[in-house]
Scaffold this motif. Structure first.
Motif, PDB file in Angstrom:
ATOM      1  N   ILE A   1       0.861  -1.186   0.000  1.00  0.00           N
ATOM      2  CA  ILE A   1       0.000   0.000   0.000  1.00  0.00           C
ATOM      3  C   ILE A   1       0.904   1.246   0.000  1.00  0.00           C
ATOM      4  O   ILE A   1       1.891   1.284   0.725  1.00  0.00           O
ATOM      5  CB  ILE A   1      -0.889   0.017   1.273  1.00  0.00           C
ATOM      6  CG1 ILE A   1      -1.743  -1.241   1.354  1.00  0.00           C
ATOM      7  CG2 ILE A   1      -1.733   1.300   1.356  1.00  0.00           C
ATOM      8  CD1 ILE A   1      -3.050  -1.192   0.666  1.00  0.00           C
ATOM      9  N   HIS A   2       0.566   2.235  -0.806  1.00  0.00           N
ATOM     10  CA  HIS A   2       1.335   3.478  -0.915  1.00  0.00           C
ATOM     11  C   HIS A   2       2.729   3.281  -1.505  1.00  0.00           C
ATOM     12  O   HIS A   2       3.586   4.168  -1.372  1.00  0.00           O
ATOM     13  CB  HIS A   2       1.457   4.210   0.427  1.00  0.00           C
ATOM     14  CG  HIS A   2       0.160   4.750   0.939  1.00  0.00           C
ATOM     15  ND1 HIS A   2      -0.258   4.606   2.240  1.00  0.00           N
ATOM     16  CD2 HIS A   2      -0.832   5.418   0.326  1.00  0.00           C
ATOM     17  CE1 HIS A   2      -1.441   5.167   2.407  1.00  0.00           C
ATOM     18  NE2 HIS A   2      -1.817   5.665   1.251  1.00  0.00           N
TER      19      HIS A   2
ATOM     20  N   PHE B   1      -6.302   0.576  -6.148  1.00  0.00           N
ATOM     21  CA  PHE B   1      -6.551  -0.219  -4.942  1.00  0.00           C
ATOM     22  C   PHE B   1      -5.522   0.066  -3.851  1.00  0.00           C
ATOM     23  O   PHE B   1      -5.865   0.147  -2.673  1.00  0.00           O
ATOM     24  CB  PHE B   1      -6.523  -1.721  -5.263  1.00  0.00           C
ATOM     25  CG  PHE B   1      -7.591  -2.147  -6.225  1.00  0.00           C
ATOM     26  CD1 PHE B   1      -8.821  -1.507  -6.260  1.00  0.00           C
ATOM     27  CD2 PHE B   1      -7.366  -3.201  -7.102  1.00  0.00           C
ATOM     28  CE1 PHE B   1      -9.809  -1.915  -7.148  1.00  0.00           C
ATOM     29  CE2 PHE B   1      -8.349  -3.611  -7.990  1.00  0.00           C
ATOM     30  CZ  PHE B   1      -9.569  -2.965  -8.017  1.00  0.00           C
TER      31      PHE B   1
ATOM     32  N   ARG C   1      -3.293   2.646  -3.802  1.00  0.00           N
ATOM     33  CA  ARG C   1      -2.836   4.043  -3.768  1.00  0.00           C
ATOM     34  C   ARG C   1      -1.340   4.127  -4.081  1.00  0.00           C
ATOM     35  O   ARG C   1      -0.547   4.709  -3.326  1.00  0.00           O
ATOM     36  CB  ARG C   1      -3.129   4.687  -2.409  1.00  0.00           C
ATOM     37  CG  ARG C   1      -4.614   4.794  -2.150  1.00  0.00           C
ATOM     38  CD  ARG C   1      -5.170   3.636  -1.335  1.00  0.00           C
ATOM     39  NE  ARG C   1      -5.096   3.934   0.081  1.00  0.00           N
ATOM     40  CZ  ARG C   1      -5.299   3.060   1.045  1.00  0.00           C
ATOM     41  NH1 ARG C   1      -5.595   1.793   0.751  1.00  0.00           N
ATOM     42  NH2 ARG C   1      -5.213   3.434   2.294  1.00  0.00           N
ATOM     43  N   LEU C   2      -0.956   3.501  -5.183  1.00  0.00           N
ATOM     44  CA  LEU C   2       0.440   3.537  -5.617  1.00  0.00           C
ATOM     45  C   LEU C   2       0.734   4.856  -6.315  1.00  0.00           C
ATOM     46  O   LEU C   2      -0.166   5.530  -6.807  1.00  0.00           O
ATOM     47  CB  LEU C   2       0.706   2.396  -6.597  1.00  0.00           C
ATOM     48  CG  LEU C   2       0.335   0.992  -6.116  1.00  0.00           C
ATOM     49  CD1 LEU C   2       0.629  -0.024  -7.212  1.00  0.00           C
ATOM     50  CD2 LEU C   2       1.102   0.643  -4.843  1.00  0.00           C
TER      51      LEU C   2
END
Lengths: 345, 345
Positions: free
Chosen positions: A247-248, A276, A278-279
């Motif tokens: 994530i991120h 999905f 938040r890349l």
């Protein structure tokens, strides 16, 4: 000075489609006067090292709609690229005979450079001059910008680097290691994998050609996911990486060598992961980051001198072997940074 | 207080594959006591408005490997989502009977909310309460974060918004207009296009279903390219946008509604443009941006009161019409933000 000498040149035969082949170029021997004409700002250089770079394949094509910003080669003329050269004569106030420079030059023994605006003078000569096509040249700026400015991995983060034994990848991996990251690389042979693990200090590495599934290879190396992916290949690898990002997570892209020369690019299936998870994905090129060069020298010169960084070069001797070396880049034949040695001063 | 009343609920029949259909849900009438049990932190609410949101389709599926972080619905139980409700009874120190709240509630007439941690109290009631499912609710946070924090377009920049007449898109476009941008939206009917151009102040708009080529439509609307793309649909639209981004353009992604329910996602062909044009792509969700809510209220409440922003809602009456309204979202049947009115206080 002023004498006329023979000048071997690598000439582009015709516009290239697909991967360039050796027969797309030929060697021509012309003559050149080793003196800059009057009423000019030019310099005349003797080329020492020429750099084989992926971008050159685009420059061999006919100008393409969606590939703006490239300088294209002209059939019948010599190709050009990054190189290291010695100034023999200068009518330009910024350069003098005897200066060593790196930047854009011709694939030939001697070049008359009309607008030497983009050449850097070389001040540190205790370092191998060939390094100015690599760690201290354009690939160095790319890797330095990617790790220290665009990707900025923090200590302990998990970093994946594709094309990891190449001109940029080997540096990006070592920079990330120096920042305290866990670093894994992919490459295309067992020999390259051994290089990454045993000589370049990567924590792990795999041969993408031997893995039955890239997704499984990445899950094995990154059981908790990837924080930063230094992307140079595209295609199936990027698709597998998207499934394995945290994530991120961040993906930084300076190239996609697997995709450049196939008529239909391999479709990417997992782009939805960007939403999905938040890349962030960021394209970058050395061209936007030359302001970093003084900082690069300040950081990297001590690393080289203290042997905290290793730079692996694959040098072929003689400009007549240039086309073969350049073409080999696109099948991964090179072992480290591919360079053509034209002369040793 | 404490009386037992009938409670119509929307029940998930079984896990859904593909787009949800009306028959995947059914209406059940049970009974509920309008009192919070002793020894609890719960509140009991009367639901007023329920929000139809794209994410709900995921929550109807069986938990998927690559879709972590979602709360999944349970077959046989009522589905839930964002809504506006009135507190009838409370054993929670933060809420009192008579409070109006928005946040996650059940698709039913009355809900017992065991952990009301994620509910916001509604303090501004001169605004239509239904707006707290939209402009002042989750879609508002998404659009506000996307424009004011993630995308940050500057005055004069060219902004493209897909799904532009939807819950988020109509706001993102108006926010960008208020910042002085040139704003174009795409939508799926002439009626929606007219709405964008005539009522919401978009500079231009097109019906993606009627364009023979999305690339040409984008070139017509953005002859000099796109600075910021607010992405909500994915697939062919994203591929066409990639070809029309300016150098250093930004793409922000909060969803890809065209891609969620096809068994094989449409492949993306032009991802290489990210490297060529040094684009950035950033996924985001409201979940990472709730800290902005006070700033949103401060900014947006005056815009609403001064009629500088319009918010278009598509309200169906009666919870028994909820399944049809929700399902319509996935074929774009809604005109503006889709809401189910359960009761008017």
């Amino acid at each position: 000075m002023g004498e006329e000498v023979q000048n071997k040149q690598v000439i582009l035969k015709d516009y290239v489609t697909g991967y360039p082949k050796e027969f797309d170029m030929y060697i021509k021997t012309s003559t050149i006067k080793l003196q800059v004409p009057q009423e000019s700002n030019a310099i005349l250089v003797k080329n020492l090292y020429l750099s084989c770079d992926p971008v050159m394949q685009f420059q061999m094509r006919k100008a393409e709609k969606h590939l703006s910003g490239y300088y294209y080669f002209t059939p019948g003329s010599s190709i050009n690229g990054f190189g290291v050269a010695k100034v023999l004569d200068s009518k330009n106030p910024n350069f003098s005979a005897g200066d060593l420079v790196w930047g854009t030059t011709g694939w030939e023994e001697y070049s008359l450079i009309e607008r030497p605006n983009w050449l850097y003078k070389i001040h540190h000569t205790d370092i191998p001059l060939s390094y100015y096509t690599g760690i201290l040249g354009m690939p160095g700026i790319t890797a330095f910008a990617g790790i220290y400015e665009v990707g900025s991995p923090k200590k302990g983060e998990c970093v994946f680097i594709s094309a990891a034994s190449g001109a940029v990848g080997q540096l990006a991996g070592q920079f990330a290691k120096l920042l305290g990251c866990y670093v894994v690389g992919s490459a295309g042979s067992q020999e390259k994998v051994d290089l990454l693990k045993n000589k370049l200090g990567f924590d792990d590495a795999f041969n993408y050609k031997e893995e039955p599934a890239l997704d499984a290879a990445l899950k094995r190396c990154f059981p908790n996911g990837i924080d930063l992916y230094f992307e140079q290949v595209g295609g199936k690898m990027l698709d597998a990486v998207l499934l394995n990002m945290k994530i991120h997570g961040r993906i930084i892209i300076c190239g996609m060598i697997s995709q450049y020369n196939i008529s239909e690019p391999e479709p990417l299936k997992n782009i939805m992961q960007v939403a999905f998870k938040r890349l962030s994905i960021k394209g970058f090129t050395h061209r936007d980051h030359h302001h970093l060069y003084p900082k690069l020298l300040e950081t990297v010169l001590p690393y080289i001198r203290e042997k905290k960084i290793v730079y692996v070069e694959d040098i072929v001797e003689g400009i007549e072997n240039g086309p073969e070396a350049l073409v080999g880049l696109f099948s991964g034949r090179n072992f480290g940074k591919q360079i053509v040695a034209v002369a040793h001063e």
